[in-house]
Design a protein around this motif. Sequence first.
Motif, mmCIF file in Angstrom:
data_model
loop_
_atom_site.group_PDB
_atom_site.id
_atom_site.type_symbol
_atom_site.label_atom_id
_atom_site.label_comp_id
_atom_site.label_asym_id
_atom_site.label_seq_id
_atom_site.Cartn_x
_atom_site.Cartn_y
_atom_site.Cartn_z
ATOM 1 N N PRO A 1 -7.397 8.553 -7.231
ATOM 2 C CA PRO A 1 -8.019 7.313 -6.730
ATOM 3 C C PRO A 1 -6.996 6.230 -6.407
ATOM 4 O O PRO A 1 -7.143 5.520 -5.407
ATOM 5 C CB PRO A 1 -8.942 6.899 -7.879
ATOM 6 N N ILE A 2 -5.961 6.076 -7.218
ATOM 7 C CA ILE A 2 -4.938 5.053 -6.970
ATOM 8 C C ILE A 2 -4.148 5.395 -5.707
ATOM 9 O O ILE A 2 -3.816 4.511 -4.904
ATOM 10 C CB ILE A 2 -3.982 4.935 -8.177
ATOM 11 N N ASN A 3 -3.876 6.687 -5.526
ATOM 12 C CA ASN A 3 -3.156 7.110 -4.332
ATOM 13 C C ASN A 3 -3.975 6.828 -3.075
ATOM 14 O O ASN A 3 -3.457 6.331 -2.070
ATOM 15 C CB ASN A 3 -2.839 8.613 -4.420
ATOM 16 N N ALA A 4 -5.268 7.137 -3.136
ATOM 17 C CA ALA A 4 -6.156 6.866 -1.999
ATOM 18 C C ALA A 4 -6.252 5.368 -1.744
ATOM 19 O O ALA A 4 -6.276 4.921 -0.591
ATOM 20 C CB ALA A 4 -7.537 7.454 -2.270
ATOM 21 N N LEU A 5 -6.277 4.563 -2.818
ATOM 22 C CA LEU A 5 -6.339 3.109 -2.670
ATOM 23 C C LEU A 5 -5.082 2.581 -1.979
ATOM 24 O O LEU A 5 -5.164 1.746 -1.069
ATOM 25 C CB LEU A 5 -6.499 2.450 -4.033
ATOM 26 N N GLY A 6 -3.914 3.079 -2.408
ATOM 27 C CA GLY A 6 -2.662 2.648 -1.783
ATOM 28 C C GLY A 6 -2.608 3.006 -0.305
ATOM 29 O O GLY A 6 -2.192 2.187 0.530
ATOM 30 N N GLY B 1 -5.177 3.492 1.661
ATOM 31 C CA GLY B 1 -6.152 2.656 2.360
ATOM 32 C C GLY B 1 -5.640 1.245 2.593
ATOM 33 O O GLY B 1 -5.823 0.674 3.676
ATOM 34 N N ILE B 2 -4.976 0.662 1.583
ATOM 35 C CA ILE B 2 -4.433 -0.697 1.740
ATOM 36 C C ILE B 2 -3.358 -0.720 2.820
ATOM 37 O O ILE B 2 -3.318 -1.625 3.660
ATOM 38 C CB ILE B 2 -3.859 -1.195 0.394
ATOM 39 N N GLY C 1 0.810 -1.215 0.000
ATOM 40 C CA GLY C 1 0.000 0.000 0.000
ATOM 41 C C GLY C 1 0.841 1.261 0.000
ATOM 42 O O GLY C 1 0.553 2.219 -0.735
#
Length: 411
Positions: free
Chosen positions: A382-387, A389-390, A239
């Motif tokens: 969105p990808i940054n937020a996903l990383g 969050g993971i 993440g």
Amino acid sequence: MQSTAISITPSTSLHRTPRLNPNSTFSLHRITAVNFAGNSPKNVGFNLGRRLKCGFGGVIPSSMFKKSPGNGDVAVVRAAVPESVGGYSDVVTEAATATATAVVGNRVVELGVLFAAWFGFNIYFNIYNKQVLKVFPCPMTVSVIQFAAGSVVVLFMWMFNLYKKPKVSNAQLLAILPLAVVHTLGNVFTNMSLGKVAVSFTHTIKAMEPFFSVLFSVMFMGERPTPWVVLSLIPIVGGVALASLTEASFNWAGFWSAMASNATNQSRNVLSKKLMVKKEESMDNITLFSIITIMSFLLLAPAALLTEGVKFTPAYLEAAGVNVKQIYVRSLLAALCFHAYQQVSYMILQRVSPITHSVSNCVKRVVVIVSAVLFFRTPVSPINALGTGIGLAGVFLYSRVNRIKAKPKAA
């Protein structure tokens, strides 16, 4: 073992005060009494004693009280009450239940206030600190100011007996010195990162702390992590890597500064295990933190003067086009919030279990990241937020599985 006694005051008067007969028949009644971990029963509102004074002239030995093991924070007490004395058992049960309920309620309110203060001070520290570092990129000087403010608070508390002044031996100071060194470096590296990248990104990278904790425990303590702990590190590392690749404010100086902060902060935990092992050297967390704060100020002040010079003067700041009053006020507020949130964190740790504190720290990091993104309007893909969050989900998972002990191998 301490025995718990509850004073009973009858709600109605009796014309004749009976005394206990040794041959009287007793009935056992369940009474819920609060006994929080780390606190003796005298702190939860019950009167302690070797015997239970019944109020009607009899005495019930404390041996008739039994605590049920394994109930966590709530201990169940069985009180022996003579059946020959009519409504006294009801009085006992009602009084104990009311007292326990009041204690639990007060406890919940107290913890609620502490958690709110912990989160709030942390949010405001990061906001004010970032604002100062934006216009005054001198992380060592900023760190000195924070340690200086903390030292003043500590000395004030000791001077006016708001917290007991410790008696520290030379041997203890020598044991604490390495902890103060890595604590100092950890704060300096954090400020260096906050000055280079977004607050949200710094805290995303600092989610890597469990990785360094496991690594150093293996290297220096010889501890073997469970498979569950190793698996929980995968989403943390993955993440953070994903968030780093898509971070708009990314630069290597900010990234490596945050990673260095992780390394120094976790090495402090390892050093504390290795060095503070003797009973005579042990002390409570708040006292240890207070001493480390003063030592960090004394260690860093000369180094800051040599490397960054005297740049926090009104003349220098005015020449740099900085609002002097504003930066002084925000620096002071950031310093006070810095000391306050750490002090409150240790206060919470004294009241809850380590696993609860660890999970709460994970939640706090999420709150700080979201608050910083909203306040500074940080662009987040969105990808940054996903990383992010993971990574944070991995930290939460780690905090849960880290308490699972490995099964001993059969001989």
